[in-house]
Design an enzyme around this catalytic site. Structure first.
Site, PDB file in Angstrom:
ATOM      1  N   SER A   7     -13.681   2.238  13.860  1.00  0.00           N
ATOM      2  CA  SER A   7     -14.279   1.598  12.609  1.00  0.00           C
ATOM      3  C   SER A   7     -13.912   0.221  12.442  1.00  0.00           C
ATOM      4  CB  SER A   7     -13.729   2.353  11.311  1.00  0.00           C
ATOM      5  OG  SER A   7     -14.294   1.544  10.138  1.00  0.00           O
ATOM      6  N   HIS A  32     -18.151   2.430  14.902  1.00  0.00           N
ATOM      7  CA  HIS A  32     -18.331   2.938  13.728  1.00  0.00           C
ATOM      8  C   HIS A  32     -18.472   1.933  12.565  1.00  0.00           C
ATOM      9  CE1 HIS A  32     -18.439   6.037  10.547  1.00  0.00           C
ATOM     10  NE2 HIS A  32     -17.619   5.299   9.764  1.00  0.00           N
ATOM     11  N   ASP A  34     -19.114   0.676   8.732  1.00  0.00           N
ATOM     12  CA  ASP A  34     -19.305   1.064   7.613  1.00  0.00           C
ATOM     13  C   ASP A  34     -19.954   0.177   6.317  1.00  0.00           C
ATOM     14  OD1 ASP A  34     -17.581   3.588   7.813  1.00  0.00           O
ATOM     15  OD2 ASP A  34     -15.914   2.586   8.325  1.00  0.00           O
ATOM     16  N   MET A  36     -20.914  -0.686   2.683  1.00  0.00           N
ATOM     17  CA  MET A  36     -20.560  -0.043   1.348  1.00  0.00           C
ATOM     18  C   MET A  36     -21.399  -1.149   0.442  1.00  0.00           C
ATOM     19  SD  MET A  36     -16.787   0.415   1.811  1.00  0.00           S
ATOM     20  CE  MET A  36     -15.833   1.288   3.015  1.00  0.00           C
ATOM     21  N   HIS A  65     -22.626   4.233   9.285  1.00  0.00           N
ATOM     22  CA  HIS A  65     -22.214   5.071   8.038  1.00  0.00           C
ATOM     23  C   HIS A  65     -22.530   4.300   6.859  1.00  0.00           C
ATOM     24  CE1 HIS A  65     -18.682   7.078   5.846  1.00  0.00           C
ATOM     25  NE2 HIS A  65     -19.704   7.483   5.385  1.00  0.00           N
ATOM     26  N   MET A  67     -22.647   3.981   2.947  1.00  0.00           N
ATOM     27  CA  MET A  67     -22.075   4.366   1.708  1.00  0.00           C
ATOM     28  C   MET A  67     -22.842   3.561   0.700  1.00  0.00           C
ATOM     29  SD  MET A  67     -18.355   4.645   3.026  1.00  0.00           S
ATOM     30  CE  MET A  67     -18.511   3.727   4.218  1.00  0.00           C
ATOM     31  N   MET A 136     -16.025  13.388   5.621  1.00  0.00           N
ATOM     32  CA  MET A 136     -15.100  12.433   4.952  1.00  0.00           C
ATOM     33  C   MET A 136     -13.694  13.371   4.741  1.00  0.00           C
ATOM     34  SD  MET A 136     -16.455   9.588   4.838  1.00  0.00           S
ATOM     35  CE  MET A 136     -15.037   8.862   4.316  1.00  0.00           C
ATOM     36  N   ASP A 174     -14.075  11.376   9.308  1.00  0.00           N
ATOM     37  CA  ASP A 174     -13.769  10.003   9.129  1.00  0.00           C
ATOM     38  C   ASP A 174     -12.753   9.958   7.881  1.00  0.00           C
ATOM     39  OD1 ASP A 174     -14.208   7.500   8.747  1.00  0.00           O
ATOM     40  OD2 ASP A 174     -16.287   7.481   7.840  1.00  0.00           O
TER      41      ASP A 174
HETATM   42  C1  DX5 Z   1     -13.887   4.787   4.551  1.00  0.00           C
HETATM   43  C2  DX5 Z   1     -14.693   4.343   5.991  1.00  0.00           C
HETATM   44  C3  DX5 Z   1     -14.044   4.949   7.294  1.00  0.00           C
HETATM   45  C4  DX5 Z   1     -12.774   3.797   7.278  1.00  0.00           C
HETATM   46  C5  DX5 Z   1     -11.843   4.868   8.025  1.00  0.00           C
HETATM   47  O1  DX5 Z   1     -14.851   4.593   3.416  1.00  0.00           O
HETATM   48  O2  DX5 Z   1     -16.060   5.376   5.932  1.00  0.00           O
HETATM   49  O3  DX5 Z   1     -14.823   4.857   8.020  1.00  0.00           O
HETATM   50  O4  DX5 Z   1     -13.161   2.634   8.050  1.00  0.00           O
HETATM   51  O5  DX5 Z   1     -10.497   4.189   8.162  1.00  0.00           O
HETATM   52  P1  DX5 Z   1      -9.259   4.930   8.639  1.00  0.00           P
HETATM   53  O6  DX5 Z   1      -9.578   5.422   9.729  1.00  0.00           O
HETATM   54  O7  DX5 Z   1      -8.281   3.666   8.699  1.00  0.00           O
HETATM   55  O8  DX5 Z   1      -9.011   5.809   7.449  1.00  0.00           O
HETATM   56 ZN    ZN Z   2     -17.013   5.380   7.820  1.00  0.00          ZN
END
Ligand code: DX5
Ligand code: ZN
Length: 216
Positions: A7, A32, A34, A36, A65, A67, A136, A174
């Site tokens: 990620s 990956h 993310d 948000m 991903h 969010m 998650m 994740d």
């Molecule tokens: C959290 C994200 C993850 C995050 C995971 O909301 O969806 O993808 O980057 O990070 P780690 O592996 O540090 O928990």
């Molecule tokens: Zn993620």
């Protein structure tokens, strides 16, 4: 061997190119990404300009991903920004089936994710139509959190649902995944592991990725 998807939320944004190149030359399978929105989760990460900037340099497929609320509004833009796999949250969609169809019709793989407090049974109807289920294992919003142990049971439940529906969907896990728990996560049925802090805070990220890849 598991699919490893580091990620970039934990990458160095002041020199993202260096981290993307490091991942290009690693055993990582996917990248990956993310996204948000500060509404679905209590944090804002990054969006299209960052994806556009890394698109020409990244050699691994984008595992995006989302969010964000109402992700259907942006499916096409994420396709243009290079997403190979686009995952939306069950909790964020008003018409999940339609959004999944929309993603697939644009030639991307479609994933659905559930938060830690969402029971797995809500996925029953959609599982035959998705390419991936993202479980998650932390509350979404931040990297570097601790793996929630109850997630292991949820992975096993999703695995059973996939088998029962004769689906070929993959399970991605994740949040808080690293060398300390990867074997357990895989044993419960995970196909793909996301690694944020576990990869980027390690002394040698490429070595950590290779080790995660070889966990059985
Ligand atoms: C959290 C994200 C993850 C995050 C995971 O909301 O969806 O993808 O980057 O990070 P780690 O592996 O540090 O928990
Ligand atoms: Zn993620």
């Amino acid at each position: 061997m598991a699919i490893i998807s580091p990620s970039i939320l934990s990458a160095n944004f002041a020199n993202l190119q260096a981290d993307i190149e490091m991942l290009n030359n690693s055993a990582a399978d996917w990248l990956h990404i993310d996204v948000m929105d500060g509404v679905f989760v209590p944090n804002i990460s990054f969006g299209f300009p960052v994806l556009k900037a890394i698109q020409p340099i990244a050699k691994k497929p984008f595992d995006v991903h989302l969010m964000i609320v109402n992700p259907e509004r942006y499916v096409e833009r994420f396709k243009q920004a290079g997403a190979s796999l686009l995952t939306v949250h069950y909790e964020a969609c008003s018409d999940l089936r339609r959004t999944i169809e929309q993603i697939r019709s644009l030639g991307m793989k479609a994933g659905v994710s559930i938060n830690p407090e969402t029971p797995t049974h809500v996925l029953k109807e959609i599982i035959p139509n998705v390419d991936l289920v993202l479980v998650m294992s932390v509350h979404p919003g931040f990297g570097g959190q601790k793996f929630i142990p109850e997630s292991l049971q949820k992975i096993a439940e999703v695995r059973r649902m996939i088998t029962q529906s004769n689906s070929s969907a993959l399970i991605e896990v994740d949040g808080g995944v690293g060398l300390q728990n990867a074997a357990e996560v895989i044993a419960m049925g995970a196909d793909a592991l996301v690694g944020g802090a576990s990869v980027f805070t390690s002394e040698n990220p490429q070595e950590t990725i290779a080790k995660l890849k070889n966990v059985k």
